[in-house]
Design a protein around this motif. Structure first.
Motif, PDB file in Angstrom:
ATOM      1  N   MET A  65       0.839  -1.211   0.000  1.00 26.29           N
ATOM      2  CA  MET A  65       0.000   0.000   0.000  1.00 26.29           C
ATOM      3  C   MET A  65       0.874   1.261   0.000  1.00 26.29           C
ATOM      4  SD  MET A  65      -3.255  -0.912   0.104  1.00 26.29           S
ATOM      5  CE  MET A  65      -4.243   0.310   0.954  1.00 26.29           C
ATOM      6  N   ILE A  66       0.490   2.217  -0.806  1.00 24.86           N
ATOM      7  CA  ILE A  66       1.196   3.496  -0.861  1.00 24.86           C
ATOM      8  C   ILE A  66       0.515   4.449   0.121  1.00 24.86           C
ATOM      9  CG2 ILE A  66       1.856   5.447  -2.311  1.00 24.86           C
ATOM     10  CD1 ILE A  66       1.702   3.557  -4.723  1.00 24.86           C
ATOM     11  N   ARG A  67       1.274   4.955   1.074  1.00 27.51           N
ATOM     12  CA  ARG A  67       0.716   5.833   2.093  1.00 27.51           C
ATOM     13  C   ARG A  67       0.808   7.287   1.624  1.00 27.51           C
ATOM     14  NH1 ARG A  67       3.004   6.319   6.671  1.00 27.51           N
ATOM     15  NH2 ARG A  67       1.136   6.294   7.963  1.00 27.51           N
ATOM     16  N   VAL A  68      -0.361   7.924   1.465  1.00 24.26           N
ATOM     17  CA  VAL A  68      -0.420   9.290   0.924  1.00 24.26           C
ATOM     18  C   VAL A  68      -1.216  10.198   1.854  1.00 24.26           C
ATOM     19  CG1 VAL A  68      -1.243  10.722  -0.990  1.00 24.26           C
ATOM     20  CG2 VAL A  68      -0.288   8.456  -1.458  1.00 24.26           C
ATOM     21  N   LEU A  69      -0.705  11.400   2.071  1.00 26.28           N
ATOM     22  CA  LEU A  69      -1.418  12.426   2.820  1.00 26.28           C
ATOM     23  C   LEU A  69      -1.724  13.579   1.871  1.00 26.28           C
ATOM     24  CD1 LEU A  69      -0.835  13.823   6.344  1.00 26.28           C
ATOM     25  CD2 LEU A  69      -0.901  15.409   4.428  1.00 26.28           C
ATOM     26  N   ILE A  70      -2.985  14.000   1.830  1.00 30.91           N
ATOM     27  CA  ILE A  70      -3.385  15.151   1.027  1.00 30.91           C
ATOM     28  C   ILE A  70      -3.896  16.245   1.955  1.00 30.91           C
ATOM     29  CG2 ILE A  70      -5.000  16.026  -0.713  1.00 30.91           C
ATOM     30  CD1 ILE A  70      -4.995  13.296  -2.004  1.00 30.91           C
ATOM     31  N   ALA A  71      -3.337  17.447   1.832  1.00 33.93           N
ATOM     32  CA  ALA A  71      -3.734  18.576   2.675  1.00 33.93           C
ATOM     33  C   ALA A  71      -4.275  19.695   1.806  1.00 33.93           C
ATOM     34  CB  ALA A  71      -2.541  19.071   3.498  1.00 33.93           C
TER      35      ALA A  71
END
Length: 206
Positions: free
Chosen positions: A1-7
């Motif tokens: 799984m690719i861990r992504v944070l979007i702000a």
């Protein structure tokens, strides 16, 4: 799984971007509303494979926010996105260490592909965006020889990109890029792709 944070401080934009990513599958996604929340999340976790920040949201203060985020994400990739930023801001962001820059006008498929690319540690910025003329720019005699597509490809050559990288950004086949390179080299009387890029740079086209 690719861990992504979007702000992003706009709820609709944040949730729409999040939906694009989640629907693609293979992502573990975190959504937050500003830079402070993003930095807290990064510090409390083991960092994210990619952090995507809205350039104009609260707390950013231009590229200062990028530096904060890069530190909080423990050296892992951080990218910027914007609906209004110009080419100069994108270039400054890349020079400051951003892994990429995404216009919010990107389509869902292109956006997800770019996120996967950057999460692997590869720099990404759309060729088309970087080749859009500023309102202050005037027609260039060299540019008049080339089609808009050939200009996009030439812009990629000037940034040292391989054919497959240009093809990926423009959503074209690699063979199409090869044909464009051959044609623009002929039009510019260039010996090869490197010579074509040198001619364009020396002429002030890019």
């Amino acid at each position: 799984m690719i861990r992504v944070l979007i702000a992003d401080d706009h709820v609709l934009v944040r949730e729409t971007l999040g939906a694009f990513v989640e629907n693609a599958g293979g992502f573990e996604l975190t959504l937050v509303e500003d830079l402070d929340a993003a930095c807290v999340s990064m510090r409390e976790s083991r960092g994210y494979d990619l952090v995507l920040l809205d350039y104009q949201m609260p707390g950013m203060n231009g590229l200062e926010g990028l530096s904060r985020a890069m530190e909080s994400n423990r050296g892992k990739p951080v990218a910027l996105m914007s609906g209004v930023a110009n080419r100069k801001i994108a270039q400054d962001a890349m020079e400051a260490g951003a892994i990429g820059f995404l216009p919010k006008t990107m389509g869902a498929k292109s956006l997800v592909n770019a996120i996967r690319f950057m999460a692997m540690g590869e720099q990404f910025i759309p060729v088309a965006f970087m080749n859009e003329p500023d309102e202050t720019e005037i027609d260039h005699p060299l540019a008049e020889k080339l089609t808009p597509r050939e200009l996009e490809v030439l812009g990629g050559l000037c940034r040292g990109m391989a054919n497959k990288e240009i093809a990926r950004e423009l959503d074209l086949q690699e063979v199409t890029i090869k044909m464009n390179v051959k044609t623009l080299c002929r039009k510019l009387e260039a010996k090869n792709r490197t010579h074509a890029a040198m001619i364009a740079k020396e002429a002030g086209l890019f």
